[in-house]
Design an enzyme around this catalytic site. Structure first.
Site, PDB file in Angstrom:
ATOM      1  CG  ASP A 102      -2.039   1.011   1.105  1.00 40.05           C
ATOM      2  OD1 ASP A 102      -2.355   1.411  -0.033  1.00 40.05           O
ATOM      3  OD2 ASP A 102      -2.595   1.400   2.140  1.00 40.05           O
TER       4      ASP A 102
ATOM      5  CG  HIS B 196      -4.718  10.569   2.358  1.00 40.77           C
ATOM      6  ND1 HIS B 196      -5.785  10.480   3.221  1.00 40.77           N
ATOM      7  CD2 HIS B 196      -3.821   9.646   2.774  1.00 40.77           C
ATOM      8  CE1 HIS B 196      -5.546   9.530   4.119  1.00 40.77           C
ATOM      9  NE2 HIS B 196      -4.370   9.011   3.865  1.00 40.77           N
TER      10      HIS B 196
ATOM     11  CD  GLU C  28      -6.401   5.042   4.339  1.00 34.18           C
ATOM     12  OE1 GLU C  28      -5.686   4.255   3.686  1.00 34.18           O
ATOM     13  OE2 GLU C  28      -5.960   5.805   5.221  1.00 34.18           O
TER      14      GLU C  28
ATOM     15  CG  ASP D 211      -5.838   0.660   3.529  1.00 32.73           C
ATOM     16  OD1 ASP D 211      -5.939  -0.386   4.180  1.00 32.73           O
ATOM     17  OD2 ASP D 211      -4.989   1.536   3.764  1.00 32.73           O
TER      18      ASP D 211
ATOM     19  NE  ARG E 103      -8.521   6.659   9.162  1.00 27.13           N
ATOM     20  CZ  ARG E 103      -7.761   6.451   8.093  1.00 27.13           C
ATOM     21  NH1 ARG E 103      -6.513   6.015   8.245  1.00 27.13           N
ATOM     22  NH2 ARG E 103      -8.224   6.651   6.886  1.00 27.13           N
TER      23      ARG E 103
ATOM     24  CE  LYS F  78      -3.984   2.071   7.179  1.00 24.50           C
ATOM     25  NZ  LYS F  78      -4.767   3.026   6.392  1.00 24.50           N
TER      26      LYS F  78
ATOM     27  CD  GLU G 215      -8.015  12.747   3.546  1.00 24.59           C
ATOM     28  OE1 GLU G 215      -8.259  11.558   3.249  1.00 24.59           O
ATOM     29  OE2 GLU G 215      -7.578  13.577   2.730  1.00 24.59           O
TER      30      GLU G 215
HETATM   31 CA    CA Z   1      -4.003   3.250   2.634  1.00 24.90          CA
END
Ligand code: CA
Length: 431
Positions: free
Chosen positions: A131, A138, A203, A237, A241, A257, A378
């Protein structure tokens, strides 16, 4: 690379292909499908049908080179190289175009199945998944939350930053996503606790299927890197968080992830996307030039892609009320700071070997403007402000039952618009 298979005026005798939002005759993406009770095998999307390539081979309409594309895993197809893929594309186009002889149409029509009846599978055995972090807006948005005065790390404009991901948990669109358990620690808490992720996110990324690959110890020069890329997909993805912020230092993402990654299951070939190649946007004044091993004039001139990408959400309340999904953001693959060839050249520059069926994620694609931010991290400033939905609901992060769908579409004047099919997942509760 642009030829008669990109002719906008060409039509198919498969009526649903003509004007289809994703899969007109000019696309011809490869995938692996099965009908209930049947074994998975390779096929090509055409309108709302799938052309069963094993059946087409049996009917004598394709030659042996197509066998790799009929297999239950498309690693052999990915390894064909541009020449083999192009030859197969030309043959498939000849079979499916309106100009095909009536006898060919009749034999091929018997090899079509309704896509709605089929399950779609991860189309290749993915040996390794990497990745990247090439979405500069971003990276800026994330960096501003941590380091307002210096959002980008010093390496960002020199190194296509990446980490090694987890291939085993990649799943096709439609597979539900279980909220992971993990260690979480709020800033005000003295110690972490183990439990369901509180800040589950998506993501929006672009997936890159590796074709030929390279031997260990033999880097792929930047000028040859593009030829190693066989096709593309959309990639989610999924990101926990709170788990991520606790675990990631000093070695980077791990369990935040690896619980699942979703992909759109059709491989849109490099050949199908030839009309949508564009110049890499020039770097802003003051940015360093790429180091020589990452710079190629032809790659800069035509190594970026012009693909519009969108994120949509459908909450359980919206679903119950019969409301349509709400678009959260829209951006473009041209928002990436590095070309896919630069990513591949960088990945192999130390001699690391890539193999057919390896997969890259581009990194989250965000536009400059807020309407193009490709994650809730974001859009909510990492949970500092609520995101309002049109039905009055709000979100900081994903709730159980929320469905996230990505769409990607390539459009250019003079060419047929082609798409990727959805990359979709619905969140369900932690165990
Ligand atoms: Ca990612």
């Amino acid at each position: 690379m642009i030829d008669h298979t990109h002719d906008r005026a060409a039509t198919s005798w498969v009526a649903s292909a003509n004007g289809h939002a994703d899969f007109p005759l000019q696309n011809l993406p490869h995938g692996v499908f099965s009908r209930p009770g049947e074994a998975p095998r390779g096929g090509v999307a055409i309108g709302d049908k799938i052309l069963d390539l094993a059946a087409v081979l049996a009917a004598g309409l394709l030659d042996g080179a197509a066998e790799a594309a009929a297999a239950p895993s498309l690693n052999g197809f990915l390894a064909l190289g541009a020449g083999g893929r192009t030859a197969l594309r030309h043959r498939l186009f000849a079979v499916l175009a309106s100009a095909a002889p009536a006898a060919v149409q009749a034999r091929a029509a018997a090899c079509l199945v309704d896509a709605a009846e089929c399950d779609l599978h991860v189309p290749a055995t993915i040996g390794d998944y990497t990745d990247f972090f090439a979405g500069i807006h971003h990276a800026m948005n994330g960096g501003k939350l941590l380091r307002p005065d210096n959002p980008l790390m010093a390496n960002y404009k020199y190194v296509p930053v990446a980490y090694h991901g987890r291939a085993s948990s990649i799943r096709p669109s439609g597979t539900p996503v279980r909220r992971p358990n993990g260690q979480r620690k709020r800033p005000e808490e003295a110690a972490p606790s183990f439990g369901p992720c509180r800040n589950l996110d998506y993501e929006m990324e672009f997936g890159i299927w590796i074709g030929g690959g390279n031997a260990l110890g033999e880097p792929v020069p930047i000028g040859q890197a593009s030829a190693q890329i066989a096709g593309f997909c959309l990639l989610n993805d999924w990101s926990a968080r709170d788990i991520q912020s606790w675990e990631y230092q000093p070695l980077g993402p791990f369990l935040a992830k690896s619980f699942q990654t979703s992909i759109s299951p059709w491989i849109v070939t490099a050949e199908a996307l030839a009309p949508f190649r564009i110049a890499q946007p020039p770097r802003p004044d003051g940015d360093p030039a790429p180091l020589p091993h990452l710079f190629d004039a032809a790659d800069q001139a035509a190594g970026a892609l012009d693909i519009a990408v969108e994120v949509h959400i459908l909450t359980p309340l919206m679903r119950a009320a019969g409301l349509p999904p709400h678009r959260l953001s829209h951006a473009n693959t041209s928002d990436l700071y590095w070309t896919v060839a630069q990513m591949l050249a960088h990945h192999t520059s130390n001699g690391c070997n890539l193999a057919p069926g390896d997969l890259f994620g581009s990194g989250t694609i965000s536009a400059v403007a807020e309407g193009g931010w490709g994650s809730l991290q974001e859009l909510t400033l990492a949970g500092r402000r609520e995101l309002a939905l049109p039905n009055g609901e709000t979100r900081m992060f994903l709730a159980d039952g929320d469905e996230i769908t990505f769409r990607g579409r390539a459009a250019r004047d003079g060419f047929a618009t082609i798409g990727f099919g959805p990359c979709r997942g619905t969140v369900f509760s932690a165990p």
